[in-house]
Design a protein around this motif. Structure first.
Motif, short mmCIF file in Angstrom:
data_model
loop_
_atom_site.label_atom_id
_atom_site.label_comp_id
_atom_site.label_asym_id
_atom_site.label_seq_id
_atom_site.Cartn_x
_atom_site.Cartn_y
_atom_site.Cartn_z
N VAL A 180 20.78 38.77 63.91
CA VAL A 180 19.97 37.55 63.99
C VAL A 180 18.52 37.92 63.71
CG1 VAL A 180 19.29 35.59 65.42
CG2 VAL A 180 21.53 36.66 65.75
N THR A 181 17.86 37.16 62.81
CA THR A 181 16.42 37.34 62.55
C THR A 181 15.73 35.99 62.68
OG1 THR A 181 16.86 37.10 60.18
CG2 THR A 181 16.67 39.33 61.03
N ALA A 182 14.43 36.03 62.97
CA ALA A 182 13.68 34.79 63.18
C ALA A 182 13.24 34.16 61.87
CB ALA A 182 12.47 35.08 64.06
N GLY A 183 13.23 32.82 61.83
CA GLY A 183 12.72 32.09 60.67
C GLY A 183 11.35 31.52 60.96
N GLU A 184 10.92 30.50 60.18
CA GLU A 184 9.63 29.85 60.39
C GLU A 184 9.74 28.85 61.54
OE1 GLU A 184 6.67 30.31 58.99
OE2 GLU A 184 7.47 32.00 57.86
N GLU A 229 14.55 27.86 76.30
CA GLU A 229 15.58 28.81 75.87
C GLU A 229 15.28 29.34 74.47
OE1 GLU A 229 16.24 25.85 77.11
OE2 GLU A 229 17.81 25.97 78.66
N GLU A 230 14.85 28.44 73.57
CA GLU A 230 14.54 28.86 72.20
C GLU A 230 13.34 29.80 72.15
OE1 GLU A 230 16.27 24.89 69.87
OE2 GLU A 230 14.16 25.01 70.42
N VAL A 231 12.34 29.51 72.98
CA VAL A 231 11.16 30.38 73.07
C VAL A 231 11.56 31.77 73.55
CG1 VAL A 231 8.98 30.78 74.30
CG2 VAL A 231 9.51 28.51 73.39
N THR A 232 12.47 31.81 74.53
CA THR A 232 12.94 33.10 75.06
C THR A 232 13.58 33.94 73.96
OG1 THR A 232 13.35 32.13 77.24
CG2 THR A 232 14.52 34.18 76.74
N ILE A 270 21.66 29.24 69.87
CA ILE A 270 21.60 29.88 68.54
C ILE A 270 22.08 28.91 67.47
CG2 ILE A 270 22.63 31.69 67.10
CD1 ILE A 270 22.51 33.53 69.55
N LYS A 271 23.18 28.20 67.75
CA LYS A 271 23.73 27.26 66.78
C LYS A 271 22.72 26.17 66.43
CE LYS A 271 27.68 24.28 65.87
NZ LYS A 271 28.81 23.52 66.45
N SER A 272 22.05 25.65 67.45
CA SER A 272 21.04 24.61 67.23
C SER A 272 19.88 25.14 66.38
CB SER A 272 20.52 24.12 68.59
OG SER A 272 19.38 23.34 68.43
N MET A 273 19.47 26.39 66.65
CA MET A 273 18.35 26.98 65.91
C MET A 273 18.74 27.31 64.47
SD MET A 273 16.75 29.41 68.91
CE MET A 273 15.19 29.82 68.12
N LEU A 274 19.99 27.69 64.25
CA LEU A 274 20.48 27.97 62.89
C LEU A 274 20.44 26.70 62.05
CD1 LEU A 274 23.55 30.28 63.62
CD2 LEU A 274 21.47 30.94 62.40
N GLU A 275 20.82 25.56 62.65
CA GLU A 275 20.85 24.29 61.92
C GLU A 275 19.46 23.88 61.45
OE1 GLU A 275 22.69 21.78 64.79
OE2 GLU A 275 24.74 22.45 64.31
N ARG A 276 18.41 24.33 62.20
CA ARG A 276 17.03 23.97 61.84
C ARG A 276 16.30 25.12 61.13
NH1 ARG A 276 14.45 22.54 67.26
NH2 ARG A 276 16.07 23.91 68.08
N LEU A 298 16.42 30.32 62.94
CA LEU A 298 17.04 31.64 62.94
C LEU A 298 17.89 31.79 61.68
CD1 LEU A 298 18.41 31.99 66.62
CD2 LEU A 298 16.26 32.89 65.73
N TYR A 299 18.08 33.03 61.27
CA TYR A 299 19.01 33.35 60.19
C TYR A 299 19.97 34.43 60.67
CZ TYR A 299 15.65 30.92 57.21
OH TYR A 299 14.82 29.97 56.66
N VAL A 300 21.18 34.40 60.14
CA VAL A 300 22.14 35.46 60.50
C VAL A 300 22.70 36.10 59.22
CG1 VAL A 300 22.85 34.47 62.70
CG2 VAL A 300 24.12 33.87 60.63
N ASN A 301 22.96 37.38 59.30
CA ASN A 301 23.67 38.05 58.21
C ASN A 301 24.46 39.22 58.80
OD1 ASN A 301 21.02 39.39 58.58
ND2 ASN A 301 21.81 40.78 57.03
N GLU A 302 25.42 39.71 58.02
CA GLU A 302 26.30 40.79 58.50
C GLU A 302 25.78 42.14 58.02
OE1 GLU A 302 29.29 40.41 60.46
OE2 GLU A 302 28.29 38.48 60.75
N GLU A 303 25.71 43.10 58.95
CA GLU A 303 25.29 44.46 58.59
C GLU A 303 26.30 45.45 59.15
OE1 GLU A 303 21.32 45.53 59.59
OE2 GLU A 303 20.41 43.84 58.50
N VAL A 304 26.55 46.48 58.36
CA VAL A 304 27.52 47.52 58.76
C VAL A 304 26.78 48.84 58.93
CG1 VAL A 304 29.66 48.72 58.17
CG2 VAL A 304 29.30 46.38 57.41
N GLU A 305 27.04 49.50 60.06
CA GLU A 305 26.48 50.83 60.29
C GLU A 305 27.61 51.81 60.49
OE1 GLU A 305 23.45 51.74 63.10
OE2 GLU A 305 22.38 49.85 62.73
N SER A 306 27.44 53.01 59.95
CA SER A 306 28.46 54.04 60.16
C SER A 306 28.45 54.46 61.61
CB SER A 306 28.16 55.25 59.26
OG SER A 306 29.04 56.30 59.58
N GLY A 307 29.63 54.55 62.20
CA GLY A 307 29.73 54.95 63.60
C GLY A 307 29.41 56.41 63.80
N PHE A 308 29.68 57.25 62.79
CA PHE A 308 29.49 58.70 62.94
C PHE A 308 28.17 59.12 62.33
CE2 PHE A 308 30.03 62.99 61.01
CZ PHE A 308 30.04 63.70 62.20
#
Length: 823
Positions: free
Chosen positions: A117-121, A130-133, A162-168, A171-181
C-alpha cells in the motif's frame, strides 16, 4: 495461423488439484527447463513462484493463457527424480502436488507477492481519524503491506477503511515479490589496484607517517598478501582487521574514502562447519558380533533392497551404521541418515563428524529457514554437496543425485509420520519408495521393530539381521515392577514416587551415578479441580481440560495455545479449594527437589527445550555428569547414550497402556523398552523400575521378560483378529466445521455415499477423543480395506466422493482431510 508458442505446466505451492498452464515468452524459451522456478500471475492480483513440471507446445483451449513473468533460476532447483517422488506422494497419500511442494521446499525457495500500500494525493479531501492514522503510518514508512498496516494501526476495521480510500485514490496498491532467501554476506577489505606493486605500497606506507593508525591498517592488509614482484591483493575480513589492528571504524572509513582500500561483500556460509575437517578418518574397530552383523547386512543387500536390523539396546548399532556409511562413501555414493527427533542429532552429529568431518550435512526444523535453504542449495552444488545428510523426516525431500543408502534409525518411532498439514506421509515408508526409484538400499534399525516392519521381514519382503548381544558384554537391565495400588494401600507411596524408587534413586546418587525418570506428560498437572464442587477449567476453544504450568502460573491448552492465569478461586462455587490433579514432568522435577535437595535436576520436554541451544545445553550437561537426575517425556527414550546412567524409573505406565488406540500396546512396549535401554550402558548392569497399577498387563510382562519377538507375535495375532495393519489398510477421513449440525449432515451424507460401494468397510462417523479443537467440531470416518483390494480405484472413488461434497453448496464449507495409513 500455427501457434509456435511453448507452454509450461507448473506446480503452485497451493492446495489446489493438478497443474496450471502458462505461455513462455519467446525471450525466455531457450532458458526454460523442468525443475526451475518461474514467477507467474495467479488470480486477480497475486504472484507466485511456481515450479516447472512439464514443457510442451499444446495450446490449452477454453481460457486465455497468461504469460510467465520471469525466470527465477538459471538451473533446476528440483531434480526430475524429486518430481517423480512428489507425484507418487500425491497419488498415494491423496493430496495435491502443491501441498507436496510446500512440504518439500524450504520456505525461502517459495515466494508469493505481498499487497503493498502506498499513499496517493490527499489535498481537498475530508479525512476521518482512521484515514489520518493510516496516512501517518505511510508517511513514516513509504510503503507497507496490508497486514502491516492493520497491525501497526490497531484499527478493527482496517480493510473497510482501505477500501474506501482506494475508491477515492487516497491509496494505491500493487503486488511486490521478495526472495525469501538472502545469502549471508561478510565485509572484506583489500588494497586498491593502484598499490599492486611493492614500490607503490612502500611509498604509501611512508606517506602515512603522520597517521600511524592508518599506517597500521595498511601494514596489516599487506601482511596478508603474497610477497612477489607481481603483487597479488588478498582481502581480509573487516571484523578480523579491526580486531587485529585495534583501531576504530572511522580510521578504516577514512582509507576507503581516499580510495586507498576497497570494501567488498562476499557470501559466507551460515552453517557451523569446520573447513579443515574434510578428510575421512577410520571408524572404530567393531567387536566380533558387530562384524558378523555387518557381514550379514551386506549379504542380505544382495537379495533384498530393505534390511531390518533388530539389535537390542546398547548393541552398538550406530557403529555399524558408520561402517556402512564409510563403505558407501568409498563407492562414491551419498547416504541419508534419518532420525525420529531433532533431539538425537546433537549426539549423533558429533560421532559422525569425528569420522566423516565436513562431509556431513544436517537438516531439520530447528535450523533457521536461511540455513535450510543453504543446505538444500549445497546439495545441488558439485563442490558443496554432502556425502552424508543427517536429519529428520523432511530431509527425504532433499535433492540427492547419487543416493546409495538410507538408514532409518529407530524405525518404529511414530515421529516419522507427518500428521498436519498434508502430505501426511511416513518417512520410513517413503524412504523405501525413494530408494527403489534411485536404486539405493534401506537399512531399518531398531531395538523394538514396528509390527509392520517385523511382518514384512517375516514374510520375506525385507531381509532381517538380529543382534542379541550388548556392546562390551553389557548385561540387559534388571527390571522391577512396582504395583502402585498395593503400595498406596500399604502407605508406601510418597506423592507419585514409591519407596522402592526413592530408595533406588538415593542409592544411585550416593554412588555418583545418574538417573533418568520418564513421565509421558508435560506440564505440572493435567488439570486443576475444585475439591468442593468438582469444577475443572476447560479451554474456551477446544473440548479439553487446561494443563497447569507452575513455572508460568498459567493454565494452558496444548492444542490451540489458549492460556489463562491460574484462578485463586473456583469460578463455579467461589471456593479457594482448587487442587492440581495428576502430574507431569514439571511437577516431578519440583517434588524431586524436595526429596533430593542436593541433587542437580533438569527437565527435558517440549516446554523446557523449545530452542536447539536449550536442548543441547541439557544433553551436554548430562553427558558431562553435571546433572544428577534427568526428568523427561518420550524425548529421553530415543537412542541417547549416556555412560553414567544406572537407574531408569518409569513413573506411570498406565497412561500409555490405557490410551484408546490400537497401537497403544505397541507404543507402550516400545517406549518402556527404549527408555529401559538407557540404563547400565557402561561397566555395570542397569536397574529399571516400572510403576503401574496393572502389573499383570501382558505388555508389562513382555517388557520385563525382554522378549520382543513374543510380543510382536502376540500383536500380529490381535491385529489379524480385529482387522488392523499390517493385514488391513486404513484411510482416515476427518471432517471439521464450526457448525455442529452442518458437520453431522455432511458427514452422514459422505458415509452413505462411501458405504454404497465400500459397505461395512466404512466405520463412523464418530467424534475423536477430543471432539472440538479451535472452535471446530470434528468427526472421523475410518475406511478399512483388505490388502488384496484395488486400493488405487478405491482412492479414486473416495476422492470423487469428497469432490462432490466440495461442489455442493450445503457442504462446501466443511473442511475435509484425508490421512492414508493414519496411525
Amino acid at each position: 495461423m500455427a501457434d509456435n508458442s511453448i507452454y509450461v505446466d507448473v506446480i503452485l505451492p497451493l492446495a489446489l488439484p493438478g497443474t496450471f498452464t502458462y505461455r513462455i515468452p519467446n525471450e525466455l524459451a531457450s532458458d526454460i527447463s523442468v525443475g526451475v522456478r518461474v514467477l507467474v500471475p495467479f488470480g486477480k492480483r497475486k504472484l507466485y513462484s511456481a515450479l516447472v513440471y512439464n514443457i510442451h507446445s499444446n495450446q490449452p483451449s477454453g481460457y486465455m493463457v497468461k504469460d510467465v513473468i520471469q525466470l527465477i533460476d538459471d538451473s533446476p532447483i528440483v531434480l526430475k527424480s524429486q518430481i517423480k517422488l512428489w507425484g507418487w506422494i500425491s497419488t498415494y497419500y491423496m493430496c495435491t502436488l502443491g501441498e507436496v511442494m510446500k512440504a518439500a521446499l524450504p520456505s525461502g525457495l517459495k515466494m508469493e507477492s505481498d499487497t503493498i500500500v502506498t499513499a496517493g494525493e490527499v489535498d481537498g479531501f475530508d479525512l476521518t481519524d482512521e484515514e489520518v492514522t493510516l496516512l501517518h503510518l505511510l508517511e513514516q514508512k513509504k510503503k507497507l503491506t496490508i497486514q502491516q498496516l492493520a497491525q501497526k494501526s490497531g484499527l478493527k476495521n482496517t480493510m473497510k477503511v482501505i477500501k474506501s480510500m482506494l475508491e477515492r485514490n487516497l491509496l494505491y496498491v500493487n503486488e511486490e515479490v521478495e526472495s525469501g532467501f538472502k545469502p549471508k554476506t561478510e565485509t572484506f577489505i583489500r588494497l586498491s589496484e593502484e598499490y599492486s606493486n611493492e614500490e607503490k605500497l612502500c611509498q604509501l606506507i611512508d606517506s602515512l607517517n603522520r597517521a600511524p593508525a592508518q599506517q597500521r591498517v595498511i601494514l596489516a592488509i599487506a601482511a596478508q598478501n603474497t610477497k612477489s614482484e607481481n603483487y597479488n591483493p588478498v582481502s581480509i575480513s573487516r571484523k578480523a582487521l579491526l580486531n587485529k589492528v585495534g583501531v576504530s571504524a572511522s580510521v578504516l572509513k577514512s582509507l576507503i574514502d581516499k580510495g586507498i582500500v576497497i570494501q567488498e561483500y562476499e557470501a559466507v556460509s551460515r552453517l557451523d562447519e569446520d573447513k579443515s575437517a574434510d578428510a575421512l578418518k577410520q571408524p572404530f574397530q567393531l567387536e566380533d558380533f558387530q562384524v558378523k552383523a555387518l557381514d550379514e547386512i551386506n549379504e542380505k543387500f544382495f537379495e533384498k533392497d530393505v534390511v531390518l536390523l533388530h539389535g537390542v539396546t546398547s548393541s552398538g548399532k550406530t557403529e555399524i551404521y558408520i561402517h556402512l556409511i564409510n563403505d558407501a562413501i568409498k563407492k562414491g555414493k551419498q547416504v541419508l541418515y534419518l532420525l525420529p527427533e531433532i533431539a538425537l542429532t546433537t549426539q549423533i552429529i558429533t560421532r559422525l563428524r569425528k569420522v566423516f568431518g565436513n562431509r556431513v550435512g544436517v537438516y531439520h526444523s530447528k535450523f533457521s529457514d536461511n540455513e535450510r535453504v543453504e543446505v538444500y542449495l549445497n546439495m545441488l552444488s558439485d563442490d558443496k554437496s554432502y556425502d552424508v545428510i543427517l536429519g529428520v523426516r523432511s530431509s527425504i525431500f532433499l535433492p540427492f543425485r547419487k543416493l546409495g543408502l538410507i538408514i532409518v534409525d529407530e524405525e518404529h518411532e511414530n515421529t516419522f509420520k507427518q500428521y498436519n498439514p498434508a502430505p501426511r506421509y511416513h518417512a520410513r515408508d517413503l524412504s523405501v519408495v525413494l530408494a527403489q526409484m534411485l536404486g539405493a538400499k534401506v537399512l531399518l534399525g531398531t531395538a523394538t521393530p514396528s509390527v509392520e516392519s517385523y511382518y514384512n521381514a517375516k514374510i520375506g519382503k525385507y531381509g532381517i539381521v538380529k543382534i542379541t548381544e550388548r556392546y562390551s558384554g553389557l548385561q540387559l537391565p534388571n527390571t522391577l515392577v512396582v504395583d502402585t495400588r498395593d503400595a498406596r494401600k500399604r502407605k508406601k507411596m510418597k506423592s507419585h514416587f514409591s519407596e522402592t524408587l526413592l530408595n533406588a534413586i538415593e542409592d544411585a546418587l550416593s554412588r555418583k551415578e545418574q538417573v533418568i525418570l520418564f513421565q509421558n506428560r508435560r506440564g505440572y498437572s493435567p488439570f486443576v479441580e475444585c475439591d468442593d464442587c468438582g469444577w475443572v477449567p476447560h479451554c474456551e476453544h477446544c473440548d479439553v481440560t487446561l494443563t497447569y504450568h507452575k513455572y508460568t502460573n498459567q493454565l494452558t491448552c496444548h492444542y490451540c495455545g489458549y492460556a489463562i492465569e491460574q484462578p485463586n478461586a473456583c469460578l463455579a462455587c467461589g471456593s479457594a479449594n482448587l487442587k492440581p490433579k495428576g502430574f507431569g514432568t514439571e511437577k516431578v522435577e519440583d517434588e524431586l527437589q524436595i526429596f533430593f535437595p542436593d541433587a542437580v535436576i533438569e527437565r527435558i520436554d517440549l516446554d523446557s527445550t523449545r530452542s536447539r541451544a536449550a536442548y543441547e545445553k541439557v544433553i551436554t550437561g548430562f553427558e558431562l555428569g553435571k546433572i544428577d537426575i534427568l526428568v523427561g517425556t518420550q524425548m529421553v527414550t530415543k537412542g541417547l547414550d549416556f555412560d553414567r546412567v544406572s537407574l531408569v524409573g518409569i513413573l506411570n505406565a498406565d497412561n500409555m497402556l490405557n490410551f484408546p488406540d490400537f497401537r497403544a500396546s505397541e507404543r507402550s512396549f516400545q517406549l518402556m523398552t527404549q527408555v529401559s535401554g538407557r540404563a547400565g550402558r557402561k561397566e555395570k548392569q542397569g536397574f529399571v523400575i516400572i510403576q503401574t497399577s496393572q502389573p499383570d498387563n501382558p505388555v508389562i510382562e513382555h517388557v520385563v521378560k525382554q522378549n520382543t519377538n513374543s510380543f510382536l507375535e502376540w500383536q500380529l495375532t490381535e491385529r489379524n483378529q480385529f482387522r488392523y495393519p499390517p493385514f488391513y489398510r486404513l484411510i482416515r477421513i476427518t471432517l471439521k466445521h464450526k457448525d455442529r449440525n452442518r458437520l453431522y449432515d455432511g458427514a452422514n451424507a459422505l458415509t452413505v455415499t462411501l458405504r454404497h460401494v465400500l459397505g461395512e468397510n466404512v466405520l463412523g462417523p464418530e467424534p475423536p477423543l477430543i471432539p472440538r479443537i479451535q472452535n471446530q467440531y470434528i468427526l472421523e470416518l475410518l475406511v478399512k480395506l483388505k490388502r488384496d483390494k484395488n486400493i488405487v480405484r478405491i482412492k479414486e472413488f473416495i476422492g470423487r466422493s469428497i469432490l462432490m461434497m466440495k461442489q455442493n453448496k450445503e457442504t462446501a464449507s466443511i473442511n475435509i482431510s484425508i490421512d492414508v495409513d493414519p496411525y
